[in-house]
Write an enzyme that holds these catalytic residues in place. Structure first.
Site, PDB file in Angstrom:
ATOM      1  CB  SER A 163      -0.919  -0.004   1.214  1.00 22.07           C
ATOM      2  OG  SER A 163      -0.150  -0.095   2.396  1.00 22.07           O
ATOM      3  CG  ASP A 407      -2.396   4.796   8.782  1.00 24.64           C
ATOM      4  OD1 ASP A 407      -1.166   4.621   8.915  1.00 24.64           O
ATOM      5  OD2 ASP A 407      -3.028   4.429   7.773  1.00 24.64           O
ATOM      6  CG  HIS A 410      -0.960   3.871   4.876  1.00 25.43           C
ATOM      7  ND1 HIS A 410      -1.473   3.079   5.872  1.00 25.43           N
ATOM      8  CD2 HIS A 410      -0.580   3.041   3.882  1.00 25.43           C
ATOM      9  CE1 HIS A 410      -1.425   1.801   5.487  1.00 25.43           C
ATOM     10  NE2 HIS A 410      -0.877   1.751   4.290  1.00 25.43           N
TER      11      HIS A 410
END
Ligand SMILES: *[C@@H]1O[C@H](CO)[C@@H](O)[C@H](O)[C@H]1NC(C)=O
Ligand SMILES: *[C@@H]1O[C@H](CO)[C@@H](O)[C@H](O)[C@H]1NC(C)=O
Ligand SMILES: *[C@@H]1O[C@H](CO)[C@@H](O)[C@H](O)[C@H]1NC(C)=O
Ligand SMILES: *[C@@H]1O[C@H](CO)[C@@H](O)[C@H](O)[C@H]1NC(C)=O
Length: 431
Positions: A163, A407, A410
């Site tokens: 990702s 998070d 990311h």
């Protein structure tokens, strides 16, 4: 129409031919004769010495590193010029730049996944968008979207990995898509493959989900959150057949290896009733994947016409004590960059970086290394934190403690990953 890069007019010296020359060079011959006599004199050390020299012998890169003028003759595909001699573009600092950053607005790029649209999800500040990477020893070339797009005419560019690589892929699409009219571009997903098409250019920019590069039990592009991860040894062709024919390849793989436990490596097939599994340390398992990748590139990519990049580990910011913050904190509520140039972080990035350095330095396969780890480690402010789409409703306990669901892996777009692409641009055209 002439493309902005032209194949070099003089016949490019091929690695293979150099290799043959090496094989018959008088120097090596003398060396081997010498080894032979040493071996006779010191019988028991024979295998050791001979083994080492054989390694050197079969590894022209190591050999050539003592004769740099030979390397210089190799013209890399797409190269237009050179980065200043002695300038490591990955060594530098972040400077505030409100004039030329960000490269685009979040609202203006419809391709950003809702996991990365931080403004839309309520991030109160935009500070993270206004930083420019300044190498110590030179300036980065300005990212020229039309040059990039012209270069891709009739070509395929593909990002392969997890990702984080998808984030870099989306950043690249966002950096280019403004030049293409609305009805001449599309983004489609077919299983593991996502394809952005610029129709008038007959160009595609693609992303292929393969978090370990090798076949694994986490390969489903949608349902891949599996805690007991298993990677199959020697399986890179399972995915690699989808990468063939690509002109510019950008690999990454890191995060999924960080299980904190030994990695489970499958020796047979996932279809075997009784699975033969061995456990390797993270470093050994990662080394195995790096070697598979290099072998795949050597067998499938033409170094005269294509380019291959490998993006190093993307750092996380899950523990603020790492940068002198309070215990229990993380990237949540961080809005400034880390100023300490020696900051590195605490996970096993260092040992994985050593594995990469070791495997790459022993290889002659021309892969360009994008060493983004250190420069990204300063960017505790650039993560999506709590400002992203939440797939599951948050509990009252979570809502009361945002640190618990931030998070810190990311990155918001626009943001840090646009810089990774500026560095890719620099290495593509000015290697
Ligand atoms: C960007 O690239 C295009 C196409 O190669 C070129 O015509 C243009 O001059 C470049 N722009 C800048 C600012 O260098
Ligand atoms: C379009 O690009 C592909 C490679 O991605 C190439 O094989 C094909 O020949 C191109 N088609 C045209 C019409 O240029
Ligand atoms: C966020 O940081 C600011 C100062 O940087 C501080 O005043 C505030 O209390 C912090 N908020 C939380 C919830 O930690
Ligand atoms: C990447 O950069 C960091 C920081 O400059 C350095 O410590 C590391 O050795 C580099 N890694 C490789 C493989 O060159």
């Amino acid at each position: 129409m002439k493309l902005p890069f032209s194949p070099s007019s003089s016949p490019p010296s091929s690695l293979l031919r150099n290799n043959n020359k090496t094989r018959f060079s008088p120097y090596l011959f003398t060396l081997l004769v010498f080894i032979f006599f040493v071996a006779i004199l010191y019988g028991e050390d024979f295998m050791c010495i001979f083994g080492q020299q054989l390694q050197l012998y079969s590894n022209p890169h190591t050999f050539f590193s003592t004769t740099p003028e030979r390397i210089k003759k190799e013209k890399l595909a797409f190269a237009k010029g050179k980065t200043e001699e002695g300038c490591d573009i990955f060594s530098g600092r972040w400077v505030r730049d409100e004039l030329t950053r960000p490269h685009y607005q979040e609202s203006e790029c419809p391709y950003i996944q809702p996991q990365l649209t931080c403004q839309e999800h309520g991030r109160p500040d935009k500070d993270y968008q206004y930083w420019r990477w300044q190498p110590h020893a030179c300036d980065l070339p300005t990212f020229n979207a039309s040059l990039m797009l012209e270069t891709l005419r009739g070509k395929r560019m593909m990002f392969v990995g997890d990702s984080l690589n998808r984030g870099q892929y989306v950043s690249m699409v966002c950096l280019l898509h403004r030049l293409i009219p609305e009805d001449a571009k599309s983004m489609e997903t077919f299983g593991s493959l996502t394809v952005f098409t610029a129709k008038e250019y007959n160009a595609t920019i693609e992303f292929y989900w393969a978090p370990f590069l090798l076949e694994s039990n986490s390969d489903d592009a949608v349902i891949h959150r599996i805690s007991d991860r298993i990677v199959r040894k020697g399986s890179i062709n399972k995915h690699g057949r989808h990468w063939k024919g690509v002109d510019i390849l950008v690999f990454n793989t890191y995060l999924w290896w960080m299980t904190g436990l030994k990695m489970k490596i499958l020796l047979g097939s996932f279809d075997d009733e009784v699975k033969e599994i061995v456990e390797l340390s993270t470093e050994d398992a990662y080394r195995m994947a790096m070697k598979s990748m290099l072998r795949w590139v050597r067998l499938n990519m033409n170094p005269k016409k294509t380019r291959v990049f490998f993006t190093s580990m993307s750092p996380s910011h899950g523990k603020s004590i790492d940068w002198g913050g309070e215990e229990g904190g993380n990237c949540y509520n961080e809005t400034t960059v880390i100023e300490d140039p020696t900051y590195w972080g605490s996970d096993c990035r260092k040992s994985v970086m050593e594995v990469i350095g070791e495997v790459f330095s022993k290889s002659k396969v021309p892969i360009t290394f994008l060493n983004i780890t250190q420069l990204s480690s300063y960017r505790r402010d650039a993560h999506t934190s709590i400002y992203k789409k939440q797939w599951n409703p948050l509990t009252p306990q979570q809502l009361a403690n945002p640190v618990s669901y931030a998070d810190c892996v990311h990155w918001c777009l626009p943001g840090l990953q646009d810089t990774w692409n500026e560095l890719l641009f620099a290495k593509l055209f000015y290697p």
